[in-house]
Design a protein around this motif. Structure first.
Motif, short mmCIF file in Angstrom:
data_model
loop_
_atom_site.label_atom_id
_atom_site.label_comp_id
_atom_site.label_asym_id
_atom_site.label_seq_id
_atom_site.Cartn_x
_atom_site.Cartn_y
_atom_site.Cartn_z
N GLU A 108 36.32 61.39 17.71
CA GLU A 108 37.65 61.68 17.18
C GLU A 108 37.60 63.01 16.44
OE1 GLU A 108 40.71 58.81 14.94
OE2 GLU A 108 39.00 59.39 13.70
N ARG A 109 38.53 63.90 16.76
CA ARG A 109 38.62 65.20 16.09
C ARG A 109 40.02 65.33 15.49
NH1 ARG A 109 37.38 69.15 20.14
NH2 ARG A 109 35.20 68.85 19.54
N GLN A 110 40.08 65.42 14.18
CA GLN A 110 41.36 65.56 13.47
C GLN A 110 42.36 64.50 13.94
OE1 GLN A 110 42.22 69.71 14.29
NE2 GLN A 110 41.29 70.34 12.36
N GLY A 111 41.88 63.26 14.06
CA GLY A 111 42.75 62.14 14.39
C GLY A 111 43.02 61.93 15.87
N GLN A 112 42.46 62.79 16.73
CA GLN A 112 42.67 62.64 18.17
C GLN A 112 41.34 62.38 18.87
OE1 GLN A 112 44.79 66.15 19.63
NE2 GLN A 112 46.67 64.91 19.63
N ILE A 113 41.35 61.44 19.83
CA ILE A 113 40.15 61.17 20.61
C ILE A 113 39.97 62.29 21.63
CG2 ILE A 113 38.95 59.51 22.08
CD1 ILE A 113 39.55 58.53 19.23
N VAL A 114 38.83 62.96 21.58
CA VAL A 114 38.61 64.12 22.45
C VAL A 114 37.49 63.91 23.46
CG1 VAL A 114 39.54 65.76 20.78
CG2 VAL A 114 37.08 65.22 20.74
N ALA A 115 36.69 62.86 23.29
CA ALA A 115 35.62 62.57 24.25
C ALA A 115 35.31 61.09 24.18
CB ALA A 115 34.37 63.40 23.96
N GLY A 116 34.94 60.52 25.33
CA GLY A 116 34.63 59.10 25.36
C GLY A 116 33.60 58.77 26.42
N VAL A 117 32.76 57.79 26.12
CA VAL A 117 31.75 57.29 27.05
C VAL A 117 31.76 55.78 27.00
CG1 VAL A 117 29.27 57.10 27.50
CG2 VAL A 117 30.25 59.32 26.90
N ILE A 118 31.80 55.13 28.16
CA ILE A 118 31.62 53.68 28.28
C ILE A 118 30.55 53.45 29.32
CG2 ILE A 118 32.70 51.49 28.93
CD1 ILE A 118 35.39 52.68 27.97
N PHE A 119 29.51 52.69 28.97
CA PHE A 119 28.36 52.53 29.84
C PHE A 119 28.01 51.05 29.98
CE2 PHE A 119 23.50 52.99 30.21
CZ PHE A 119 23.55 53.13 31.59
N ASN A 120 28.08 50.55 31.23
CA ASN A 120 27.55 49.23 31.53
C ASN A 120 26.15 49.42 32.08
OD1 ASN A 120 26.71 46.82 32.75
ND2 ASN A 120 28.77 46.25 33.39
N PRO A 121 25.12 49.15 31.28
CA PRO A 121 23.76 49.50 31.70
C PRO A 121 23.21 48.61 32.81
CG PRO A 121 23.71 48.37 29.58
CD PRO A 121 25.15 48.60 29.91
N VAL A 122 23.68 47.37 32.91
CA VAL A 122 23.17 46.49 33.97
C VAL A 122 23.68 46.95 35.33
CG1 VAL A 122 23.17 44.13 34.86
CG2 VAL A 122 22.91 44.52 32.41
N MET A 123 24.95 47.31 35.40
CA MET A 123 25.53 47.80 36.66
C MET A 123 25.34 49.30 36.85
SD MET A 123 29.03 45.55 36.90
CE MET A 123 28.96 43.76 36.95
N ASP A 124 24.78 49.96 35.84
CA ASP A 124 24.53 51.41 35.88
C ASP A 124 25.81 52.18 36.19
OD1 ASP A 124 22.95 53.66 35.59
OD2 ASP A 124 22.50 53.78 37.73
N GLU A 125 26.89 51.81 35.49
CA GLU A 125 28.16 52.51 35.62
C GLU A 125 28.44 53.26 34.33
OE1 GLU A 125 30.60 49.93 38.94
OE2 GLU A 125 31.10 49.60 36.83
N LEU A 126 28.50 54.56 34.45
CA LEU A 126 28.70 55.45 33.30
C LEU A 126 30.08 56.10 33.42
CD1 LEU A 126 27.51 56.93 30.76
CD2 LEU A 126 26.80 58.73 32.38
N TYR A 127 30.99 55.71 32.55
CA TYR A 127 32.34 56.27 32.52
C TYR A 127 32.38 57.35 31.43
CZ TYR A 127 33.75 52.13 35.17
OH TYR A 127 33.87 51.15 36.12
N THR A 128 32.91 58.51 31.77
CA THR A 128 33.00 59.61 30.81
C THR A 128 34.36 60.29 30.91
OG1 THR A 128 32.05 61.19 32.39
CG2 THR A 128 30.51 60.08 30.89
N ALA A 189 35.36 42.04 27.90
CA ALA A 189 34.90 43.27 27.23
C ALA A 189 36.03 44.29 27.35
CB ALA A 189 33.63 43.80 27.87
N ALA A 190 36.75 44.51 26.26
CA ALA A 190 37.94 45.36 26.30
C ALA A 190 37.63 46.78 26.75
CB ALA A 190 38.64 45.36 24.94
N ALA A 191 36.48 47.30 26.36
CA ALA A 191 36.11 48.65 26.78
C ALA A 191 36.05 48.74 28.30
CB ALA A 191 34.77 49.06 26.16
N LEU A 192 35.47 47.73 28.93
CA LEU A 192 35.39 47.73 30.38
C LEU A 192 36.75 47.48 31.02
CD1 LEU A 192 31.99 45.96 31.08
CD2 LEU A 192 32.56 48.36 31.44
N ASP A 193 37.57 46.63 30.40
CA ASP A 193 38.94 46.44 30.90
C ASP A 193 39.65 47.79 31.01
OD1 ASP A 193 39.48 43.58 31.25
OD2 ASP A 193 39.13 43.42 29.10
N LEU A 194 39.56 48.59 29.97
CA LEU A 194 40.22 49.90 29.96
C LEU A 194 39.59 50.84 30.98
CD1 LEU A 194 40.69 50.26 26.11
CD2 LEU A 194 42.44 49.68 27.79
#
Length: 264
Positions: A108-128, A189-194
């Motif tokens: 978060e930069r000055q109240g805004q989300i500017v970068a994000g990572v979600i990683f399911n390590p078992v399925m080896d899926e890296l969302y960026t 897992a809400a992060a994965l839902d999104l």
């Protein structure tokens, strides 16, 4: 896909913590089937992952603040930047040996989300995702699904459980939504839902009583994949209210209308 230095830091932290979680996940099914033993083990796994992420992020950006699920908020000298971290989203899945869980890291930069990572390590899926630079899974560009009709759509949600949330509201919302859609899924897992909305696996999603670390990275993923996210009232206050409705422009609007009808 060329990643910026800051996104590389986040990916490295997520992948290092992911290796720790995978090792611990491999031990879960070997534990005594009791409430205390596995629960304590998973809590320890959660904390280990958080410490790995904290160490990686603070080494790279020592002045940034942190908001973490296990240890709460740590103000930073910087004052403009804050990491928002869930080291293990989908704890109950993890506890029961279901390989659907993730690490979520947002900047978060000055109240805004500017970068994000979600990683399911078992399925080896890296969302960026980075603000203005698109969303990706394992370097493949993401777009939200193009369906425009609810009867064709698969919708994700979260459900309250023992001692948590408004069970009556959840049941009422399901009564309004279920007859209108192709199916409703509760992934756990809400992060994965999104992330799944961003990738088109789910056409829409809604949930209440979420924490900032559950949703911060996923909100950016969906927006960078061409989707829309708001709270139930259509406002950009998801991190404060904990309510989320997401999808493409058409599905989100129809889903939001159903949920508002359920609230009347």
């Amino acid at each position: 896909m060329a990643r910026t230095a800051i996104l590389n830091v986040m990916v490295q932290a997520a992948m290092k913590a992911g290796r720790s979680l995978v090792r611990d996940f491999g031990e879960v099914e070997n534990l005594q089937v009791s409430r205390k033993g596995p629960g304590d083990f998973v809590s320890a796994a959660d904390r280990r992952a958080e410490e790995i992420i904290r160490a990686e992020l603070t080494k790279a950006r020592p002045t940034y603040g942190l908001l973490m699920e296990e240890s709460g908020e740590t103000p930073g000298e910087d004052g403009q930047h804050r990491w928002i971290v869930d080291p293990l989203d989908g704890t109950t899945n993890f506890l029961h040996g279901i390989p659907v869980f993730a690490i979520s890291i947002a900047l978060e930069r000055q109240g805004q989300i500017v970068a994000g990572v979600i990683f399911n390590p078992v399925m080896d899926e890296l969302y960026t995702a980075e603000r203005g630079r698109g969303a990706f899974v394992n370097d493949r560009r993401l777009r939200v699904a193009a369906r425009t009709a609810l009867p064709d759509s698969l919708i994700g949600t979260g459900l309250p459980f023992l001692g948590r949330g408004d069970h009556g509201r959840a049941l009422k919302e399901l009564r309004y939504v279920m007859p209108e859609v192709a199916g409703v899924r509760r992934i756990g897992a809400a992060a994965l839902d999104l992330a799944y909305v961003a990738s088109g696996r789910l056409d829409g999603f809604w949930e209440h009583n979420l924490n900032p670390w559950d949703i911060a990275a996923g909100i950016l993923l969906i927006r960078e994949a061409g989707g829309y996210v708001s709270d139930i009232d259509g406002k950009d206050t998801m991190l404060e209210t904990g309510s989320v409705v997401a999808g493409n422009e058409f599905i989100k609007a129809q889903l939001q209308k159903l949920l508002k009808s359920a609230a009347e």
